[in-house]
Scaffold this active site. Structure first.
Site, PDB file in Angstrom:
ATOM      1  N   GLY A  52       5.012   5.750  -2.363  1.00  0.00           N
ATOM      2  CA  GLY A  52       3.993   6.640  -1.766  1.00  0.00           C
ATOM      3  C   GLY A  52       4.385   8.237  -2.537  1.00  0.00           C
ATOM      4  O   GLY A  52       5.683   8.570  -2.600  1.00  0.00           O
ATOM      5  N   ARG A  89       8.968   5.960 -12.625  1.00  0.00           N
ATOM      6  CA  ARG A  89       7.437   5.391 -12.204  1.00  0.00           C
ATOM      7  C   ARG A  89       6.788   6.718 -12.989  1.00  0.00           C
ATOM      8  O   ARG A  89       7.210   7.751 -12.607  1.00  0.00           O
ATOM      9  CB  ARG A  89       7.186   5.342 -10.784  1.00  0.00           C
ATOM     10  CG  ARG A  89       7.808   4.297  -9.970  1.00  0.00           C
ATOM     11  CD  ARG A  89       7.288   3.777  -8.650  1.00  0.00           C
ATOM     12  NE  ARG A  89       5.712   3.322  -9.008  1.00  0.00           N
ATOM     13  CZ  ARG A  89       5.085   3.000  -7.932  1.00  0.00           C
ATOM     14  NH1 ARG A  89       5.546   3.018  -6.515  1.00  0.00           N
ATOM     15  NH2 ARG A  89       3.844   2.393  -8.122  1.00  0.00           N
ATOM     16  N   GLN A 185      -0.053  -2.768   0.628  1.00  0.00           N
ATOM     17  CA  GLN A 185       0.627  -1.565   1.393  1.00  0.00           C
ATOM     18  C   GLN A 185      -0.235  -1.382   2.610  1.00  0.00           C
ATOM     19  O   GLN A 185       0.063  -0.605   3.524  1.00  0.00           O
ATOM     20  CB  GLN A 185       0.644  -0.363   0.306  1.00  0.00           C
ATOM     21  CG  GLN A 185       1.650  -0.241  -0.710  1.00  0.00           C
ATOM     22  CD  GLN A 185       1.023  -1.069  -2.020  1.00  0.00           C
ATOM     23  OE1 GLN A 185       0.182  -1.606  -1.949  1.00  0.00           O
ATOM     24  NE2 GLN A 185       1.681  -0.585  -2.938  1.00  0.00           N
ATOM     25  N   ASP A 226      -2.153   9.964  -5.955  1.00  0.00           N
ATOM     26  CA  ASP A 226      -0.845  10.019  -6.565  1.00  0.00           C
ATOM     27  C   ASP A 226      -0.777  11.060  -7.750  1.00  0.00           C
ATOM     28  O   ASP A 226       0.165  11.627  -8.062  1.00  0.00           O
ATOM     29  CB  ASP A 226      -0.584   8.560  -7.432  1.00  0.00           C
ATOM     30  CG  ASP A 226      -0.315   7.465  -6.297  1.00  0.00           C
ATOM     31  OD1 ASP A 226       0.800   7.498  -5.980  1.00  0.00           O
ATOM     32  OD2 ASP A 226      -1.404   7.035  -5.708  1.00  0.00           O
ATOM     33  N   ASN A 236      -5.176   6.887  -7.835  1.00  0.00           N
ATOM     34  CA  ASN A 236      -4.700   6.562  -6.477  1.00  0.00           C
ATOM     35  C   ASN A 236      -4.608   5.030  -6.660  1.00  0.00           C
ATOM     36  O   ASN A 236      -5.207   4.261  -7.724  1.00  0.00           O
ATOM     37  CB  ASN A 236      -5.645   6.690  -5.551  1.00  0.00           C
ATOM     38  CG  ASN A 236      -5.163   6.379  -4.230  1.00  0.00           C
ATOM     39  OD1 ASN A 236      -4.229   7.069  -3.947  1.00  0.00           O
ATOM     40  ND2 ASN A 236      -5.756   5.953  -3.152  1.00  0.00           N
TER      41      ASN A 236
HETATM   42  O1  MRU Z   1       2.567   2.008  -5.968  1.00  0.00           O
HETATM   43  P1  MRU Z   1       2.430   2.917  -4.507  1.00  0.00           P
HETATM   44  O2  MRU Z   1       2.451   2.225  -3.337  1.00  0.00           O
HETATM   45  O3  MRU Z   1       3.599   3.955  -4.778  1.00  0.00           O
HETATM   46  O4  MRU Z   1       1.056   3.552  -4.409  1.00  0.00           O
HETATM   47  C1  MRU Z   1       1.023   4.967  -4.342  1.00  0.00           C
HETATM   48  C2  MRU Z   1       0.403   5.094  -3.281  1.00  0.00           C
HETATM   49  O5  MRU Z   1       1.145   5.002  -2.046  1.00  0.00           O
HETATM   50  C3  MRU Z   1      -1.047   5.190  -3.026  1.00  0.00           C
HETATM   51  O6  MRU Z   1      -1.622   4.948  -4.350  1.00  0.00           O
HETATM   52  C4  MRU Z   1      -1.637   6.182  -2.209  1.00  0.00           C
HETATM   53  O7  MRU Z   1      -2.559   5.919  -1.557  1.00  0.00           O
HETATM   54  C5  MRU Z   1      -1.532   7.524  -2.488  1.00  0.00           C
HETATM   55  S1  MRU Z   1       0.144   8.044  -2.509  1.00  0.00           S
HETATM   56  C6  MRU Z   1       0.131   9.012  -0.880  1.00  0.00           C
END
Ligand code: MRU
Length: 338
Positions: A52, A89, A185, A226, A236
């Site tokens: 996140g 990441r 998620q 993101d 996102n």
């Molecule tokens: O791959 P993740 O679980 O790190 O994904 C990112 C996210 O958590 C989502 O895209 C989320 O909707 C936005 S980040 C708060």
């Protein structure tokens, strides 16, 4: 947020260890993971024990502070640590923002900078909740995708923060929770958060969103982000784009909630955002507890077929009604924020 009556933040630092809520085990087990050095913290980000945008950012900032602590300012070591953390990441802007800020703070200021990033993240998300809750009328049926709740930040969350604030103010709200394949998620984390807060919700298969939208059962969509490019294009979790297209088709307002730290003025449009491609096991394997409570992994796809697994997609700004930030709700991005 509270878990079993105890207040938690998703990530924090004590001594030279970073502690985080292990999201890999939720919702089946609640455990705190200790990362004793910056390499372990990078491992936790890569492995998605912490995930996140804001939570990754805070963890990355703390990893940078750990590196300073480990080597007391040896510049080769610090530079190598910075590159390693940045490689964890590629998509979440908060990671790069936090690493650079702690790096710039130097040996003496690193820990204070990392703590400030974590505090600012929680404060901004609380504000997003207050501001965004004005969009939620009593009786609202809202949909969200992935997890942009408190687990995805240091506290409060982005997309879910307005839901928490609306609920706390006595409004009735119902949340459609996309399961969010491949990693789940929504089904695992968002559903767990909402259940803990006593907020009415239901998990829906990702491909059921259009069904409910067409039936007039969804009043509002709020998702997280993101990374938001300078023109408002938004990266996102994969599947966000199709929700935005469907929302436009059925006249449902589609909001992106994100703190200013997620906005990236260096990247002009969504085309410049690097989309992480994740491993095929996320798609072909699933994990969960068996009847004894032991967490097991099982294969859920035909073996030996190739897999494509982009982790994010880009929603063009024209499909986004407005952005909910700690500075206010806005249709256009104000360069003065940066
Ligand atoms: O791959 P993740 O679980 O790190 O994904 C990112 C996210 O958590 C989502 O895209 C989320 O909707 C936005 S980040 C708060």
């Amino acid at each position: 947020m509270k878990v079993n009556g105890h207040s938690y933040r998703t990530v924090w630092m004590e001594g030279n260890s970073v502690f985080l809520i292990d999201q890999e085990l939720l919702p089946f087990q609640f455990r705190i993971l200790e990362c004793r050095n910056h390499r372990e913290t990078v491992g936790a980000i890569r492995n998605m024990n912490v995930r996140g945008a804001g939570a990754i950012g805070a963890a990355a900032g703390y990893a940078m502070a750990q590196a300073f602590h480990e080597q007391g300012g040896n510049s080769g070591y610090i530079q190598a640590a910075k590159s390693l953390i940045e490689s964890a990441r590629p998509t979440a802007q908060n990671l790069f923002y936090a690493v650079q800020r702690v790096f710039d703070a130097g040996t003496v200021g690193a820990l204070a900078a990392a703590n400030a990033i974590a505090k600012e993240d929680a404060d901004a998300c609380r504000e997003i909740g207050k501001i965004g809750s004005e969009l939620i009328r009593d009786g609202c049926r809202l949909a969200t995708h992935c997890n942009a709740g408190w687990l995805a930040f240091v506290d409060h969350g982005s997309a879910l923060s307005p839901v928490y604030a609306a609920h706390a103010s006595g409004k009735k709200v119902f949340v459609f929770v996309d399961e969010t394949r491949p990693r789940g998620q929504g089904a695992r984390l968002t559903a767990w958060e909402l259940k803990n807060e006593g907020i009415p919700h239901a998990i829906i298969p990702d491909n059921a969103f259009a069904f409910y939208a067409a039936a007039g059962k969804i009043d509002l969509v709020i998702v997280g982000a993101d990374r938001v490019a300078a023109n408002g294009d938004t990266a996102n979790k994969i599947g966000t784009l199709e929700k935005a297209i469907i929302a436009r088709e059925y006249g449902i307002p589609f909001y992106v909630a994100a703190p200013v730290s997620t906005f990236d003025k260096q990247t002009a449009t969504g085309e410049g955002i690097v989309i992480e491609e994740r491993g095929e096991e996320e798609v072909t394997m699933q994990s969960g507890p068996d009847e004894t409570g032991t967490i097991r992994r099982i294969r859920v796809a035909s073996p030996d077929s190739p897999v494509f697994n982009p982790a994010f997609d880009i929603t063009p700004a024209r499909l986004i009604t407005a952005y909910i930030t700690e500075k206010g709700i806005t249709e256009t991005i104000d360069p003065g924020w940066f």
